[in-house]
Design a protein around this motif. Structure first.
Motif, PDB file in Angstrom:
ATOM      1  N   ALA A   1      -0.399 -11.175 -11.502  1.00 20.69           N
ATOM      2  CA  ALA A   1      -0.009  -9.787 -11.777  1.00 20.69           C
ATOM      3  C   ALA A   1      -1.154  -8.856 -11.416  1.00 20.69           C
ATOM      4  CB  ALA A   1       0.360  -9.646 -13.248  1.00 20.69           C
ATOM      5  N   GLY A   2      -0.825  -7.790 -10.758  1.00 18.74           N
ATOM      6  CA  GLY A   2      -1.830  -6.794 -10.407  1.00 18.74           C
ATOM      7  C   GLY A   2      -1.628  -6.292  -8.993  1.00 18.74           C
ATOM      8  N   LEU A   3      -1.721  -4.998  -8.847  1.00 19.43           N
ATOM      9  CA  LEU A   3      -1.494  -4.377  -7.547  1.00 19.43           C
ATOM     10  C   LEU A   3      -2.525  -4.823  -6.516  1.00 19.43           C
ATOM     11  CD1 LEU A   3      -0.552  -0.755  -8.649  1.00 19.43           C
ATOM     12  CD2 LEU A   3       0.977  -2.601  -7.948  1.00 19.43           C
TER      13      LEU A   3
ATOM     14  N   GLN B   1      -4.116  -7.665  -6.287  1.00 22.77           N
ATOM     15  CA  GLN B   1      -3.820  -9.027  -5.844  1.00 22.77           C
ATOM     16  C   GLN B   1      -2.620  -9.048  -4.904  1.00 22.77           C
ATOM     17  OE1 GLN B   1      -4.371  -8.143  -9.000  1.00 22.77           O
ATOM     18  NE2 GLN B   1      -5.988  -9.449  -9.816  1.00 22.77           N
ATOM     19  N   LEU B   2      -1.605  -8.226  -5.185  1.00 23.21           N
ATOM     20  CA  LEU B   2      -0.439  -8.149  -4.301  1.00 23.21           C
ATOM     21  C   LEU B   2      -0.820  -7.582  -2.939  1.00 23.21           C
ATOM     22  CD1 LEU B   2       2.220  -6.898  -6.848  1.00 23.21           C
ATOM     23  CD2 LEU B   2       2.290  -9.061  -5.592  1.00 23.21           C
ATOM     24  N   ARG B   3      -1.622  -6.530  -2.944  1.00 26.89           N
ATOM     25  CA  ARG B   3      -2.060  -5.943  -1.667  1.00 26.89           C
ATOM     26  C   ARG B   3      -2.897  -6.943  -0.871  1.00 26.89           C
ATOM     27  NH1 ARG B   3      -2.642  -1.117  -5.006  1.00 26.89           N
ATOM     28  NH2 ARG B   3      -0.970   0.298  -4.427  1.00 26.89           N
ATOM     29  N   ASP B   4      -3.775  -7.674  -1.555  1.00 29.69           N
ATOM     30  CA  ASP B   4      -4.619  -8.664  -0.892  1.00 29.69           C
ATOM     31  C   ASP B   4      -3.775  -9.783  -0.280  1.00 29.69           C
ATOM     32  OD1 ASP B   4      -7.247  -9.945  -0.283  1.00 29.69           O
ATOM     33  OD2 ASP B   4      -6.487 -11.449  -1.685  1.00 29.69           O
ATOM     34  N   ALA B   5      -2.795 -10.286  -1.031  1.00 33.99           N
ATOM     35  CA  ALA B   5      -1.916 -11.341  -0.512  1.00 33.99           C
ATOM     36  C   ALA B   5      -1.129 -10.836   0.692  1.00 33.99           C
ATOM     37  CB  ALA B   5      -0.976 -11.835  -1.612  1.00 33.99           C
ATOM     38  N   HIS B   6      -0.682  -9.586   0.646  1.00 34.16           N
ATOM     39  CA  HIS B   6       0.032  -8.979   1.770  1.00 34.16           C
ATOM     40  C   HIS B   6      -0.883  -8.916   2.999  1.00 34.16           C
ATOM     41  CE1 HIS B   6       2.616  -6.115   3.935  1.00 34.16           C
ATOM     42  NE2 HIS B   6       1.489  -5.473   4.225  1.00 34.16           N
ATOM     43  N   GLU B   7      -2.095  -8.451   2.826  1.00 29.93           N
ATOM     44  CA  GLU B   7      -3.032  -8.339   3.943  1.00 29.93           C
ATOM     45  C   GLU B   7      -3.374  -9.705   4.530  1.00 29.93           C
ATOM     46  OE1 GLU B   7      -3.914  -5.666   5.599  1.00 29.93           O
ATOM     47  OE2 GLU B   7      -2.617  -4.534   4.241  1.00 29.93           O
ATOM     48  N   ARG B   8      -3.536 -10.722   3.665  1.00 37.95           N
ATOM     49  CA  ARG B   8      -3.806 -12.078   4.164  1.00 37.95           C
ATOM     50  C   ARG B   8      -2.612 -12.623   4.934  1.00 37.95           C
ATOM     51  NH1 ARG B   8      -4.533 -15.419  -0.116  1.00 37.95           N
ATOM     52  NH2 ARG B   8      -4.165 -13.817  -1.648  1.00 37.95           N
ATOM     53  N   THR B   9      -1.400 -12.288   4.507  1.00 38.67           N
ATOM     54  CA  THR B   9      -0.195 -12.701   5.234  1.00 38.67           C
ATOM     55  C   THR B   9      -0.169 -12.068   6.622  1.00 38.67           C
ATOM     56  OG1 THR B   9       1.078 -13.017   3.198  1.00 38.67           O
ATOM     57  CG2 THR B   9       2.337 -12.633   5.226  1.00 38.67           C
ATOM     58  N   ILE B  10      -0.411 -10.776   6.687  1.00 43.38           N
ATOM     59  CA  ILE B  10      -0.405 -10.074   7.978  1.00 43.38           C
ATOM     60  C   ILE B  10      -1.488 -10.643   8.890  1.00 43.38           C
ATOM     61  CG2 ILE B  10      -0.683  -7.837   9.117  1.00 43.38           C
ATOM     62  CD1 ILE B  10       1.971  -8.219   7.483  1.00 43.38           C
ATOM     63  N   ALA B  11      -2.672 -10.896   8.349  1.00 50.67           N
ATOM     64  CA  ALA B  11      -3.767 -11.465   9.151  1.00 50.67           C
ATOM     65  C   ALA B  11      -3.386 -12.838   9.687  1.00 50.67           C
ATOM     66  CB  ALA B  11      -5.044 -11.556   8.306  1.00 50.67           C
TER      67      ALA B  11
ATOM     68  N   ALA C   1       4.198 -16.690   2.193  1.00 44.67           N
ATOM     69  CA  ALA C   1       3.926 -15.382   2.784  1.00 44.67           C
ATOM     70  C   ALA C   1       4.345 -14.294   1.805  1.00 44.67           C
ATOM     71  CB  ALA C   1       4.683 -15.235   4.099  1.00 44.67           C
ATOM     72  N   THR C   2       3.442 -13.342   1.585  1.00 40.24           N
ATOM     73  CA  THR C   2       3.677 -12.296   0.599  1.00 40.24           C
ATOM     74  C   THR C   2       3.698 -10.937   1.286  1.00 40.24           C
ATOM     75  OG1 THR C   2       2.563 -13.608  -1.090  1.00 40.24           O
ATOM     76  CG2 THR C   2       2.807 -11.250  -1.533  1.00 40.24           C
ATOM     77  N   PHE C   3       4.739 -10.176   0.984  1.00 38.37           N
ATOM     78  CA  PHE C   3       4.871  -8.822   1.521  1.00 38.37           C
ATOM     79  C   PHE C   3       4.975  -7.851   0.353  1.00 38.37           C
ATOM     80  CE2 PHE C   3       6.557 -11.729   4.665  1.00 38.37           C
ATOM     81  CZ  PHE C   3       5.825 -11.355   5.783  1.00 38.37           C
ATOM     82  N   PHE C   4       4.254  -6.739   0.468  1.00 40.16           N
ATOM     83  CA  PHE C   4       4.240  -5.759  -0.616  1.00 40.16           C
ATOM     84  C   PHE C   4       3.985  -4.382  -0.021  1.00 40.16           C
ATOM     85  CE2 PHE C   4       1.661  -3.575  -4.009  1.00 40.16           C
ATOM     86  CZ  PHE C   4       2.728  -3.326  -4.849  1.00 40.16           C
ATOM     87  N   ASP C   5       4.888  -3.440  -0.308  1.00 39.78           N
ATOM     88  CA  ASP C   5       4.736  -2.083   0.228  1.00 39.78           C
ATOM     89  C   ASP C   5       4.395  -1.061  -0.848  1.00 39.78           C
ATOM     90  OD1 ASP C   5       7.103  -1.640  -1.155  1.00 39.78           O
ATOM     91  OD2 ASP C   5       8.225  -0.943   0.583  1.00 39.78           O
ATOM     92  N   GLY C   6       4.012  -1.522  -2.026  1.00 37.56           N
ATOM     93  CA  GLY C   6       3.690  -0.623  -3.127  1.00 37.56           C
ATOM     94  C   GLY C   6       4.801  -0.529  -4.154  1.00 37.56           C
ATOM     95  N   LEU C   7       6.015  -0.928  -3.777  1.00 34.67           N
ATOM     96  CA  LEU C   7       7.166  -0.915  -4.680  1.00 34.67           C
ATOM     97  C   LEU C   7       7.918  -2.242  -4.635  1.00 34.67           C
ATOM     98  CD1 LEU C   7       9.103   0.608  -6.609  1.00 34.67           C
ATOM     99  CD2 LEU C   7      10.292   1.450  -4.582  1.00 34.67           C
ATOM    100  N   TRP C   8       8.180  -2.726  -3.421  1.00 33.57           N
ATOM    101  CA  TRP C   8       8.950  -3.952  -3.233  1.00 33.57           C
ATOM    102  C   TRP C   8       8.024  -5.131  -2.944  1.00 33.57           C
ATOM    103  CZ3 TRP C   8      14.089  -4.511  -4.034  1.00 33.57           C
ATOM    104  CH2 TRP C   8      14.844  -3.344  -4.149  1.00 33.57           C
ATOM    105  N   ILE C   9       8.343  -6.260  -3.582  1.00 34.38           N
ATOM    106  CA  ILE C   9       7.602  -7.512  -3.376  1.00 34.38           C
ATOM    107  C   ILE C   9       8.564  -8.514  -2.742  1.00 34.38           C
ATOM    108  CG2 ILE C   9       6.405  -9.435  -4.489  1.00 34.38           C
ATOM    109  CD1 ILE C   9       6.064  -7.516  -6.921  1.00 34.38           C
TER     110      ILE C   9
END
Length: 138
Positions: free
Chosen positions: A75-77, A79-89, A101-109
């Motif tokens: 839980a935590g924004l 960590q979600l942003r970091d997982a999203h960035e690692r997925t994109i990388a 693979a984790t995607f997060f746009d600030g509202l949807w996970i």
């Protein structure tokens, strides 16, 4: 902050009232009536599903495929942003598979079991990815 997932969208499409109850529960304006039921059979099914998923991923690695695992965010924004960035990388690097693979746009996970590289041009270059759902059955 309220975050939404594909499960929330599925619940809403099946029953708007259920979605309203979940939303009220998330806001703290409604207490759940009871904790979710976990039967011995549901625990066996969950365990077997996890074993199946691990065996599938292990078989990809054993066959020489390149695979990046994205640790499931807690839980935590941040960590979600970091997982999203690692997925994109990982996708930009062109690996064969991205696990969890984790995607997060600030509202949807969104968390996909696996992304599989396919040779179809995209914004990533000469490749793109398809989602693979690793389940015992549908």
């Amino acid at each position: 902050m309220l975050l939404l997932s594909a499960t929330d969208l599925t619940k809403f499409s099946r029953c708007e009232h259920l979605a309203h109850l979940d939303f009220s529960n998330a806001l703290g304006t409604l207490e759940p009536l009871a904790p979710p039921l976990r039967s011995p059979s549901s625990e066996v099914i969950a365990r077997r599903g996890n074993e199946h998923e691990k065996a599938y991923v292990d078989s990809l690695i054993a066959s020489g495929k390149t695979l990046v695992t994205i640790e499931r965010p807690r839980a935590g924004l941040a960590q979600l942003r970091d997982a999203h960035e690692r997925t994109i990388a990982a996708m930009r690097s062109g690996v064969d598979y991205v696990y969890q693979a984790t995607f997060f746009d600030g509202l949807w996970i969104g968390i996909a079991d696996l992304l599989k590289r396919v040779e179809r041009p995209s914004l990533l270059g000469e490749h793109s990815y398809e989602v693979i759902d690793v389940k015992l059955s549908r």
